[in-house]
Design a protein around this motif. Structure first.
Motif, PDB file in Angstrom:
ATOM      1  N   UNK A 167       0.860  -1.188   0.000  1.00 54.76           N
ATOM      2  CA  UNK A 167       0.000   0.000   0.000  1.00 54.76           C
ATOM      3  C   UNK A 167       0.893   1.233   0.000  1.00 54.76           C
ATOM      4  N   UNK A 168       0.751   2.064  -1.023  1.00 52.08           N
ATOM      5  CA  UNK A 168       1.549   3.285  -1.138  1.00 52.08           C
ATOM      6  C   UNK A 168       0.646   4.430  -1.537  1.00 52.08           C
ATOM      7  N   UNK A 169       1.157   5.674  -1.363  1.00 49.65           N
ATOM      8  CA  UNK A 169       0.460   6.859  -1.845  1.00 49.65           C
ATOM      9  C   UNK A 169       0.894   7.150  -3.274  1.00 49.65           C
ATOM     10  N   UNK A 170       0.127   7.987  -3.938  1.00 49.08           N
ATOM     11  CA  UNK A 170       0.455   8.358  -5.314  1.00 49.08           C
ATOM     12  C   UNK A 170       1.863   8.955  -5.354  1.00 49.08           C
ATOM     13  N   UNK A 171       2.658   8.446  -6.261  1.00 47.35           N
ATOM     14  CA  UNK A 171       4.021   8.963  -6.426  1.00 47.35           C
ATOM     15  C   UNK A 171       5.053   8.286  -5.557  1.00 47.35           C
ATOM     16  N   UNK A 172       4.629   7.537  -4.540  1.00 47.37           N
ATOM     17  CA  UNK A 172       5.595   6.810  -3.721  1.00 47.37           C
ATOM     18  C   UNK A 172       6.109   5.587  -4.482  1.00 47.37           C
ATOM     19  N   UNK A 173       7.147   4.980  -3.931  1.00 46.31           N
ATOM     20  CA  UNK A 173       7.793   3.857  -4.610  1.00 46.31           C
ATOM     21  C   UNK A 173       7.807   2.628  -3.691  1.00 46.31           C
ATOM     22  N   UNK A 174       7.855   1.483  -4.329  1.00 50.33           N
ATOM     23  CA  UNK A 174       7.986   0.226  -3.590  1.00 50.33           C
ATOM     24  C   UNK A 174       8.825  -0.730  -4.435  1.00 50.33           C
ATOM     25  N   UNK A 175       9.323  -1.788  -3.787  1.00 45.90           N
ATOM     26  CA  UNK A 175      10.236  -2.713  -4.462  1.00 45.90           C
ATOM     27  C   UNK A 175       9.607  -4.094  -4.519  1.00 45.90           C
ATOM     28  N   UNK A 176       9.662  -4.699  -5.695  1.00 42.99           N
ATOM     29  CA  UNK A 176       9.262  -6.087  -5.892  1.00 42.99           C
ATOM     30  C   UNK A 176      10.519  -6.951  -5.900  1.00 42.99           C
ATOM     31  N   UNK A 177      10.548  -7.974  -5.040  1.00 45.03           N
ATOM     32  CA  UNK A 177      11.690  -8.870  -4.942  1.00 45.03           C
ATOM     33  C   UNK A 177      11.390 -10.142  -5.719  1.00 45.03           C
ATOM     34  N   UNK A 178      12.126 -10.373  -6.769  1.00 48.59           N
ATOM     35  CA  UNK A 178      11.926 -11.515  -7.650  1.00 48.59           C
ATOM     36  C   UNK A 178      12.992 -12.562  -7.340  1.00 48.59           C
ATOM     37  N   UNK A 179      12.532 -13.818  -7.090  1.00 46.20           N
ATOM     38  CA  UNK A 179      13.449 -14.908  -6.777  1.00 46.20           C
ATOM     39  C   UNK A 179      13.195 -16.064  -7.732  1.00 46.20           C
ATOM     40  N   UNK A 180      14.265 -16.543  -8.377  1.00 46.06           N
ATOM     41  CA  UNK A 180      14.174 -17.665  -9.306  1.00 46.06           C
ATOM     42  C   UNK A 180      15.111 -18.766  -8.820  1.00 46.06           C
ATOM     43  N   UNK A 181      14.575 -19.989  -8.701  1.00 44.22           N
ATOM     44  CA  UNK A 181      15.375 -21.147  -8.296  1.00 44.22           C
ATOM     45  C   UNK A 181      15.367 -22.154  -9.431  1.00 44.22           C
ATOM     46  N   UNK A 229      20.600  -5.290 -11.041  1.00 48.38           N
ATOM     47  CA  UNK A 229      21.337  -6.347 -11.705  1.00 48.38           C
ATOM     48  C   UNK A 229      21.073  -7.678 -11.000  1.00 48.38           C
ATOM     49  N   UNK A 230      20.905  -8.730 -11.783  1.00 48.16           N
ATOM     50  CA  UNK A 230      20.612 -10.051 -11.206  1.00 48.16           C
ATOM     51  C   UNK A 230      21.788 -10.535 -10.369  1.00 48.16           C
ATOM     52  N   UNK A 231      21.470 -11.067  -9.179  1.00 45.11           N
ATOM     53  CA  UNK A 231      22.477 -11.599  -8.268  1.00 45.11           C
ATOM     54  C   UNK A 231      22.214 -13.088  -8.086  1.00 45.11           C
ATOM     55  N   UNK A 232      23.181 -13.906  -8.420  1.00 49.21           N
ATOM     56  CA  UNK A 232      22.987 -15.366  -8.368  1.00 49.21           C
ATOM     57  C   UNK A 232      23.937 -15.992  -7.366  1.00 49.21           C
ATOM     58  N   UNK A 233      23.475 -17.103  -6.755  1.00 52.36           N
ATOM     59  CA  UNK A 233      24.302 -17.847  -5.804  1.00 52.36           C
ATOM     60  C   UNK A 233      23.872 -19.321  -5.833  1.00 52.36           C
ATOM     61  N   UNK A 234      24.811 -20.199  -5.537  1.00 52.74           N
ATOM     62  CA  UNK A 234      24.554 -21.644  -5.524  1.00 52.74           C
ATOM     63  C   UNK A 234      24.104 -22.053  -4.122  1.00 52.74           C
ATOM     64  N   UNK A 235      23.004 -22.796  -4.081  1.00 48.56           N
ATOM     65  CA  UNK A 235      22.470 -23.257  -2.798  1.00 48.56           C
ATOM     66  C   UNK A 235      22.566 -24.784  -2.757  1.00 48.56           C
ATOM     67  N   UNK A 236      21.923 -25.371  -1.786  1.00 42.86           N
ATOM     68  CA  UNK A 236      21.997 -26.825  -1.592  1.00 42.86           C
ATOM     69  C   UNK A 236      21.369 -27.565  -2.773  1.00 42.86           C
ATOM     70  N   UNK A 237      21.750 -28.838  -2.883  1.00 41.34           N
ATOM     71  CA  UNK A 237      21.291 -29.723  -3.959  1.00 41.34           C
ATOM     72  C   UNK A 237      21.742 -29.225  -5.341  1.00 41.34           C
ATOM     73  N   UNK A 238      22.855 -28.441  -5.331  1.00 36.77           N
ATOM     74  CA  UNK A 238      23.425 -27.957  -6.584  1.00 36.77           C
ATOM     75  C   UNK A 238      22.418 -27.143  -7.394  1.00 36.77           C
ATOM     76  N   UNK A 239      21.655 -26.319  -6.676  1.00 36.26           N
ATOM     77  CA  UNK A 239      20.661 -25.450  -7.308  1.00 36.26           C
ATOM     78  C   UNK A 239      21.177 -24.014  -7.348  1.00 36.26           C
ATOM     79  N   UNK A 240      20.637 -23.243  -8.276  1.00 34.61           N
ATOM     80  CA  UNK A 240      21.041 -21.852  -8.469  1.00 34.61           C
ATOM     81  C   UNK A 240      19.904 -20.933  -8.056  1.00 34.61           C
TER      82      UNK A 240
END
Length: 337
Positions: free
Chosen positions: A39-53, A80-91
């Motif tokens: 919930x924001x006011x007109x002209x305010x900003x917010x961030x969407x966090x996108x996660x891909x596994x 810029x996309x930030x990637x890291x390796x997690x368990x089970x050899x997943x990205x």
């Protein structure tokens, strides 16, 4: 017994299927979206966090709009996309999307998608509520017009660059004007340099004659240069001694003035011998004898010593001593030649 065996086989098949299904589902590409503030006011900003596994070595393409997510919701920045390796050899790939809106409404943002080979995976949907600033229309006196431009207070430090620039420009103008003036007047650029003390005319002339003798010009066959230097020295002496422009006069004009200044024939004859012989050498290309060259130098010394301004002697004996020393100086000079 046979029924128990069939039942166990059936359970084993179900377990294998469940394990295989879990393994397949674990290898699927997943995409998730979260919002900082829903919930924001007109002209305010917010961030969407996108996660891909996804699998580490599996190429995927994340599709994100660069200008608008939907009508009314604008994309301001895409990290810029930030990637890291997690368990089970997943990205794990993380990316943030900065959005804003200038229209009040409740938006159901469209899902993001990831192209995984021939498959397309969609994310979950998030809602964004954009509200206007509350206004009490029943109290119009609370509405204010646009304020005038506020003039900041005077701070002298803000004008330092301008002041220094003007002062520097004035200084450079003065320096350039000073240099031009000194150069036009043929003066030294150093104004306070102590001028070299000038010798009296007779001392300066004697000094120049001594230098001419040391050059031994006529001995080298340079008679014209020799007589030119001697006569110029005498002319400069006459300028300083008598105050006449001898540098621009002919030999005859100079001799007429000297005859009027001094009645002694020796003074006139000494100068006449030098000037006449000099004219013959310079204009008639005459080559004088060595004795004539020595005589010209001796007469130059005699003319200067006989016409110089004497300082008031303390005693007659002192004057006679000076004359004797001058005569000895001339004699010793001629002897050296």
């Amino acid at each position: 017994m046979q029924k128990k065996l069939i039942h166990k086989s059936f359970l084993l098949i179900i377990a294998l299927l469940l394990l295989a299904g879990g393994k397949v589902s674990a290898q699927r590409t997943l995409i998730d979206v979260k919002v900082d503030s829903a919930a924001i006011l007109i002209g305010e900003q917010t961030v969407l966090h996108l996660t891909v596994t996804t699998d580490k070595d599996k190429p995927v393409q994340i599709v994100i709009p660069t200008d608008t997510l939907m009508r009314g919701v604008e994309v301001l920045d895409l990290s810029k996309a930030d990637s890291s390796v997690i368990e089970n050899d997943r990205l794990l790939i993380r990316q943030d999307i900065l959005v804003t809106s200038f229209d009040s409404s409740l938006y159901l943002l469209p899902p993001f998608k990831v192209i995984d080979g021939v498959d397309t995976v969609y994310s979950n949907q998030v809602a964004l509520k954009v509200s206007t600033i509350p206004v009490n229309v029943d109290k119009p006196e609370e509405f204010y017009d646009i304020k005038d431009i506020w003039k900041p207070p005077f701070v002298l430090a803000d004008y330092y660059p301008l002041i220094y620039g003007i002062l520097l420009a004035l200084f450079l103008i003065c320096v350039i004007a000073y240099i031009i003036k000194r150069m036009r007047n043929k003066q030294s650029l150093i104004p306070f340099r102590k001028p070299e003390p000038q010798l009296p005319p007779h001392e300066q002339a004697i000094k120049e004659l001594d230098e001419i003798k040391q050059q031994k010009l006529w001995q080298q066959g340079r008679s014209k240069e020799y007589y030119t230097l001697v006569t110029e020295t005498l002319r400069r002496y006459i300028v300083g001694r008598f105050g006449i422009n001898a540098m621009e006069m002919t030999s005859g004009e100079i001799l007429d003035i000297i005859r009027k200044q001094y009645e002694a024939d020796s003074v006139y004859e000494n100068l006449k011998q030098i000037l006449n012989l000099s004219d013959f050498v310079k204009f008639a290309k005459m080559n004088p004898l060595p004795d004539e060259n020595d005589l010209s130098m001796m007469n130059a010394y005699l003319f200067i010593n006989q016409t110089k301004v004497e300082e008031a002697p303390e005693t007659t004996e002192t004057t006679e001593t000076e004359e004797k020393q001058a005569t000895e100086t001339i004699d010793s000079t001629l002897t050296k030649e």
